[in-house]
Design a protein around this motif. Structure first.
Motif, short mmCIF file in Angstrom:
data_model
loop_
_atom_site.label_atom_id
_atom_site.label_comp_id
_atom_site.label_asym_id
_atom_site.label_seq_id
_atom_site.Cartn_x
_atom_site.Cartn_y
_atom_site.Cartn_z
N THR A 219 10.96 2.86 -1.32
CA THR A 219 10.08 2.89 -2.50
C THR A 219 10.98 3.02 -3.73
OG1 THR A 219 9.94 5.30 -2.54
CG2 THR A 219 8.30 4.15 -1.18
N TYR A 220 10.42 2.74 -4.92
CA TYR A 220 11.25 2.88 -6.14
C TYR A 220 11.71 4.32 -6.31
CZ TYR A 220 10.00 -1.88 -7.47
OH TYR A 220 9.86 -3.25 -7.50
N GLU A 221 10.85 5.28 -5.92
CA GLU A 221 11.26 6.69 -6.04
C GLU A 221 12.48 6.97 -5.17
OE1 GLU A 221 7.51 8.44 -4.99
OE2 GLU A 221 7.42 9.51 -6.91
N GLU A 222 12.46 6.43 -3.96
CA GLU A 222 13.62 6.64 -3.06
C GLU A 222 14.87 5.99 -3.63
OE1 GLU A 222 11.05 6.84 1.12
OE2 GLU A 222 11.93 4.93 0.48
N ILE A 223 14.71 4.81 -4.23
CA ILE A 223 15.88 4.14 -4.82
C ILE A 223 16.43 4.98 -5.97
CG2 ILE A 223 16.71 2.06 -6.00
CD1 ILE A 223 14.46 0.49 -4.58
N THR B 243 1.70 -3.38 -8.12
CA THR B 243 3.10 -3.32 -7.68
C THR B 243 4.01 -3.44 -8.90
OG1 THR B 243 3.11 -5.70 -7.37
CG2 THR B 243 2.60 -4.36 -5.43
N TYR B 244 3.43 -3.22 -10.08
CA TYR B 244 4.20 -3.37 -11.32
C TYR B 244 4.91 -2.08 -11.65
CZ TYR B 244 5.41 -4.83 -16.03
OH TYR B 244 6.10 -5.18 -17.16
N LYS B 245 6.23 -2.14 -11.78
CA LYS B 245 7.00 -0.95 -12.18
C LYS B 245 7.50 -1.15 -13.60
CE LYS B 245 11.37 0.09 -11.87
NZ LYS B 245 11.55 0.84 -13.13
N VAL C 245 0.83 -1.20 0.00
CA VAL C 245 0.00 0.00 0.00
C VAL C 245 0.87 1.26 0.00
CG1 VAL C 245 -1.76 1.29 1.30
CG2 VAL C 245 -1.91 -1.20 1.14
N THR C 246 1.98 1.23 0.73
CA THR C 246 2.84 2.42 0.80
C THR C 246 3.92 2.42 -0.30
OG1 THR C 246 4.10 1.20 2.46
CG2 THR C 246 2.57 2.87 3.29
N GLY C 247 3.89 1.39 -1.16
CA GLY C 247 4.85 1.34 -2.28
C GLY C 247 6.25 0.94 -1.87
#
Ligand code: ATP
Ligand code: F6P
Length: 456
Positions: free
Chosen positions: A318-322, A426-428, A240-242
């Protein structure tokens, strides 16, 4: 650093020479070995002599049982041409395409034929390994003919009873010249002999590591009908929080999925079905165990090997943080998602390696329901559906969907049963840190996988 597959380390090339009368499962076993080794990144290919024969012996040549009569000169000429072409192609593949395991799928029923192949292999520094399927269970042979032979390209537009009779006659002709392998006469050869599937297995002079891997795999195969169900865990708090990784609990919607899962399994079995005997496998993480908690089956096993891809230093991000913290890693992963290994964590290739014992055990088992995680499920699915490695990390496997796999002779039937309980995506996709999939943005293969599977 170069990535070695086990075979490259060993530097061995193997030619698996199938042996056995028609309708003994040789092609099925060959195809399974190729699928298994390819999944492990070992370059393998099957050369089916029947297909070569069909290409050269075309109309007006009548290919009925008489074609296989050992006294039919014309038939013998075409059959010799077919095996010669297959061997030529296989040798070229070994030398030009750096093949590692080639499978020569024919009856190879006489010692004279096997001697010729043996000599050729030795001249080319290829290890010959004979794999015989011996079967004198007449009921099984009749069932095999019904299952796969009456619908083979040899009997297009022929009635089933004609095909059955003709194929039995073909077997009879082969039987006149068949010389099964045995540990005395063939004591110098490397071989595996399966007797009546796997009721007895004879091994002789298995030498290399690669050969022993093939032996171990083949020993675990069975042909009883069964189903394998795959599901991701219900939506988790991290979903939910990515955030990726972690060991969070299910979200409220995730718990709803867990409660509905028993009904979905029943639904997948068809109307009026009862809960059959099946074993549930989960990872050691809470979210898969919570998802399994309402299932009415006694046998539930936890496997560490089913834990989600270890994201190392990125666990919990999260992917954004990575993307912000490790932009180079973020790009490297998009460029080669199969090989990319998280700092201090794992790659998809690493998962495949740790899943190998799971695959072996799955081949041995009957009905199994596996509740695991996105990356692990992609790797398992890729094994069953023969999805190429570079495609598998990009496959779409949504939450709250049960996948049912039914292995058939040469294929696997897939159905996807949706729970109709909303969940985040959850698909990036490649090139973004945002979650969610636009059908246009997905790889064509992923799209095909979704549309090919029956949704209910
Ligand atoms: P052919 O020589 O005509 O090409 P084949 O030996 O390659 O025949 P397949 O086409 O692979 O036979 O036959 C597939 C059937 O064999 C399937 O129905 C499968 O269930 C069954 N089978 C698989 N493994 C075995 C085995 N070890 N022994 C007997 N039957 C088997
Ligand atoms: O059914 C037997 C078969 O698979 C044929 O389709 C094929 O032509 C033949 O075996 C190949 O084996 P061999 O060359 O040993 O006859």
């Amino acid at each position: 650093m170069p990535v070695y597959s086990i075979s490259h380390v060993e530097n061995v090339r193997v030619c698996v020479v199938m042996v056995g009368l028609p309708a003994r499962g040789k092609s099925l076993i060959s195809q399974k070995i190729v699928r298994y080794l390819s999944w492990l990144s070992i370059k393998s290919k099957c050369f089916n002599v029947g297909n070569y024969r069909r290409q050269i012996a075309t109309m007006p040549i009548e290919v009925d049982a008489k074609f296989f009569d050992p006294n039919n000169e014309e038939g013998l000429k075409y059959r010799q041409q077919a095996i010669d072409l297959a061997i030529d192609d296989m040798m070229r593949w070994f030398s030009d395409e750096q093949g590692v395991v080639g499978i020569l799928d024919a009856t190879n029923s006489t010692r004279a034929r096997r001697e010729t192949i043996l000599k050729l292999c030795r001249e080319n520094y290829i290890e010959p390994m004979f794999l015989e399927s011996f079967c004198d269970d007449q009921d099984l042979v009749l069932q095999n003919i019904l299952d796969v032979k009456t619908t083979s390209p040899d009997y297009v537009s022929k009635p089933q009873d004609y095909a059955m009779k003709d194929f039995l006659q073909r077997i009879e002709y082969y039987n006149q010249i068949y010389e099964p392998m045995d540990a005395v006469t063939d004591s110098e050869l490397t071989f595996i002999k399966l007797v009546n599937v796997n009721s007895q297995i004879i091994l002789n002079r298995i030498e290399s590591y690669l050969e022993s891997r093939i032996v171990y795999y083949v020993m675990n195969l069975h042909i009883k009908p069964r189903c394998i169900w795959l599901s991701r865990h219900g939506e988790s708090e991290f979903n939910v929080t990515g955030q990726i990784g972690g060991d969070s609990n299910l979200s409220t919607r995730g718990w709803r999925y867990a409660k509905k899962l028993p009904e979905l399994v029943l639904k997948s079995l068809g109307p009026d079905a009862q809960h059959t005997n099946l074993t549930v496998w989960t990872s050691t993480l809470k979210r898969t165990q919570q998802t399994a908690s309402f299932l009415p089956y006694k046998k539930k096993l936890q496997w560490k090997a089913l834990d989600e891809l270890d994201a190392g230093e990125c666990d919990g991000m999260t992917y954004e943080e990575i993307e912000q913290k490790f932009p180079e890693d973020f790009k490297a992963r998009d460029d080669d998602k199969y090989e990319y290994r998280y700092r201090g964590g794992e790659s998809y290739r690493d998962i495949v390696i740790r899943l190998e014992p799971i695959i072996m055990e799955l081949e041995r088992q009957e009905n199994i329901l596996i509740i695991t995680h996105q990356a692990v499920l992609r790797c398992l699915y890729a094994y069953f559906m023969n999805v190429p490695q570079h495609e598998s990390p990009w496959m779409s496997i949504p939450l709250h969907t049960l996948i049912k796999l039914e292995p058939r002779a040469y294929s696997t039937l897939v159905s996807r049963i949706k729970a109709d309980i909303p969940a985040v995506s959850t698909y990036k996709e490649k090139g973004t840190s945002q979650l969610g999939e636009s059908v246009e943005g997905m790889s064509s293969k992923s799209r095909d996988l979704i549309s090919a599977s029956a949704e209910s």
